[in-house]
Design an enzyme around this catalytic site. Structure first.
Site, PDB file in Angstrom:
ATOM      1  N   ASN A 271       0.840  -1.191   0.000  1.00 12.08           N
ATOM      2  CA  ASN A 271       0.000   0.000   0.000  1.00 12.08           C
ATOM      3  C   ASN A 271       0.878   1.244   0.000  1.00 12.08           C
ATOM      4  O   ASN A 271       1.728   1.422   0.881  1.00 12.08           O
ATOM      5  CB  ASN A 271      -0.883   0.025   1.246  1.00 12.08           C
ATOM      6  CG  ASN A 271      -1.524   1.388   1.466  1.00 12.08           C
ATOM      7  OD1 ASN A 271      -2.485   1.757   0.809  1.00 12.08           O
ATOM      8  ND2 ASN A 271      -0.953   2.170   2.390  1.00 12.08           N
ATOM      9  N   GLU A 272       0.702   2.085  -1.011  1.00 13.99           N
ATOM     10  CA  GLU A 272       1.335   3.406  -1.080  1.00 13.99           C
ATOM     11  C   GLU A 272       2.813   3.373  -0.680  1.00 13.99           C
ATOM     12  O   GLU A 272       3.243   4.103   0.229  1.00 13.99           O
ATOM     13  CB  GLU A 272       0.560   4.395  -0.206  1.00 13.99           C
ATOM     14  CG  GLU A 272      -0.900   4.539  -0.602  1.00 13.99           C
ATOM     15  CD  GLU A 272      -1.629   5.615   0.170  1.00 13.99           C
ATOM     16  OE1 GLU A 272      -1.032   6.197   1.097  1.00 13.99           O
ATOM     17  OE2 GLU A 272      -2.807   5.886  -0.130  1.00 13.99           O
TER      18      GLU A 272
END
Length: 560
Positions: A271-272
């Site tokens: 994630n990110e």
């Protein structure tokens, strides 16, 4: 959601999948971290993975104001959602009007992350993560948050009662493998917990989306001097630079897949990652670790679900679209944000020249590496909360890029980022944080992603914290969140236009977040489509939740 008649299988069951692991999986259980008690009572000091060794990790974390538990210490049995909570709120006068329907396979759901909702951080064998040390001691910690670790059955009931189809959640690395590295014991309590969570989702008629790493890297990877905030790009790293990170993450991913790949249709590895890996070694490690996990999933397990990676990116739009230098600045911004991962993973292409020339230590991937890494994501996951206005710096991009590291605050992007357009207006209606309502730019963005990275676009997070919502004394005022409804319905409307008018393959959209949560030291930025009473942990549906579900439901193909 209706209860399913059968559960679809996407990969081999555990007994078959585990045969493909090169490291044997021994299991163990640990107690809970009770400061002043657990470390004293542990007598197995000769066991490198025993209770004493596990307790020592928490001692080294040196937590302050640590609360071991909240209201609950065991899984709470769910209760039916009262019909009185499902009464529709008054509609807004204006709303989107269109004639489009979502494709039959469109993924609609909600999302949350473990560190922001679970609490129970030192319970049932979990070891410390970066996020326990991330914020100052004067700010709220992730020790209790929403107690979803014990309330997950009720949370799933509430989502199913609203007709949510997909529930996206994360599994903490430090719960599954408290000692993190290959060859260390797997936490049986954690395996059982997420096994039951997945089954609970399926039994409720919903489908799970699982993210492997959502900022909560094991603390043992992260040195104290790495936890310094960079205002422009986040934190130095989340241990991604550590030389053992790739092998450890790949092993962790294989453990998850061996246990759950049979029942989970959609996986996200990272994630990110840009927020915690904006140095070349960190980026390089993420790219290579992701590719190895994908190859194991697709080539070794022969699994049939989808696996990808998702990125943070507030779409860079040129401040003056008629000025070529502004367009080039926006292109550079997108290269630094997305091309740095997207080129090798989606296109099998080299890191962008802007990255190779600007990031210290950057070096190109070999042809063999590009062949192995290329095409290792089934979708382009992105969290496009808002847009960013971009223009070149006064001295020009090239002069900035030639600056010595640390000498120019605009490095490494070397563009000016702001949120007002060329006429001085805000780019959109502002929230209680960095998010502005920017639906038309969002549609441009979907077009850009589809045509640049040639992969289905998955809007894996998007949401809006209404300004001052947490300061409203009346709960009824918090629940009537019309600005959030405007945000969601305008973005969803633009997704439909993007699909039918622009030919973009938008795979789905997940609303962030399904409940107000811990925003990394802050409870005042409320992104949730449910409110929560932090004394009782009671949840309350907000108007935007009804509006979002109603928008999708009235535009769905009829399903048999």
């Amino acid at each position: 959601m209706p209860s399913p008649t059968k559960t679809q299988k996407f990969g081999p069951v555990y007994t078959d999948a585990v045969k493909h692991l090169t490291t044997s999986l021994s299991t163990s259980t640990w107690g809970s971290w009770l400061p002043g008690q657990t470390e004293i009572s542990a007598t197995d000091t000769d066991d490198p993975y025993g209770q004493a060794a596990w307790s020592s990790m928490w001692l080294q974390a040196d937590l302050h104001n640590y609360t071991t538990t909240g209201l609950f210490s065991t899984t709470v049995s769910p209760t039916p959602v009262p019909s009185s909570e499902l009464v529709l709120p008054p509609p807004d006068y204006f709303g989107p009007t269109d004639c489009y329907t979502f494709p039959k396979d469109f993924v609609f759901g909600v999302a949350g992350s473990a560190a922001q909702i679970e609490g129970a951080i030192g319970l049932e064998g979990r070891s410390p993560s970066l996020l326990e040390k991330l914020v100052s001691d004067s700010q709220p910690k992730d020790y209790v948050t929403n107690e979803n670790y014990f309330l997950y059955k009720q949370d799933i009931q509430r989502l199913a009662a609203m007709g949510v189809e997909y529930y996206s959640f994360t599994i903490p690395w430090t719960r599954i493998l408290p000692f993190v590295h290959p060859g260390t014991p797997v936490n049986q309590q954690a395996i059982d917990h997420y096994d039951d969570l997945i089954d609970t989702i399926l039994e409720a008629g919903m489908k799970p989306v699982v993210t492997m790493l959502h900022f909560d890297s094991p603390l043992m990877f992260v040195a104290d001097d790495d936890m310094k905030r960079r205002p422009d790009i986040g934190y130095n790293n989340a241990g991604y630079q550590n030389e053992t990170f790739v092998d450890a993450f790949v092993n962790y991913g294989k453990v998850l897949l061996s246990h759950y790949a049979d029942r989970v249709p959609i996986w996200v590895t990272f994630n990110e990652p840009l927020l915690y890996a904006f140095n070349f070694k960190g980026v390089d490690h993420v790219v290579k670790a992701h590719a190895q996990v994908y190859r194991f999933y697709r080539d070794t397990l022969k699994a049939t679900g989808k696996m990808g990676i998702k990125f943070n990116d507030n779409f860079g739009v040129p401040k003056d679209p008629k000025n070529a230098s502004h367009v080039l600045a926006a292109d550079r911004f997108q290269e630094m944000q997305l091309g740095i991962f997207g080129n090798p993973i989606f296109l099998g292409k080299q890191y962008p020249e802007s990255v190779l020339k600007t990031l210290p230590g950057a070096k190109p991937l070999s042809k063999a590496e590009l062949k192995y890494i290329g095409k290792t994501s089934d979708f382009f996951g992105v969290d496009p909360y808002t847009a960013t206005v971009v223009s070149p710096p006064d001295e020009g991009i090239d002069a900035c890029a030639a600056s010595e590291p640390g000498s120019n605050s605009l490095l490494p992007y070397c563009v000016t980022q702001e949120w007002t357009n060329v006429h001085g207006w805000n780019i959109g209606y502002r929230s209680g944080s960095y998010v502005y309502i920017t639906p038309t730019h969002f549609r441009e963005y979907l077009f850009y992603l589809w045509n640049t990275f040639k992969s289905p676009v998955f809007v894996s997070e998007f949401g809006f914290p209404v300004y001052g919502e947490s300061t409203k004394e009346a709960l009824s005022d918090q629940l009537f969140d019309s600005p959030r409804s405007v945000y969601y319905l305008s973005f969803m409307s633009e997704i439909l236009k993007s699909i039918y008018e622009d030919g973009v393959h938008v795979m789905g959209a997940l609303a962030w977040s399904f409940v107000d949560n811990w925003e990394f030291g802050d409870y005042s930025q409320q992104f949730g489509i449910q409110a929560v009473n932090r004394t009782t942990q009671q949840r309350y549906y907000k108007k935007s939740f009804f509006d979002l579900v109603d928008f999708v439901r009235t535009r769905q193909h009829k399903k048999n």
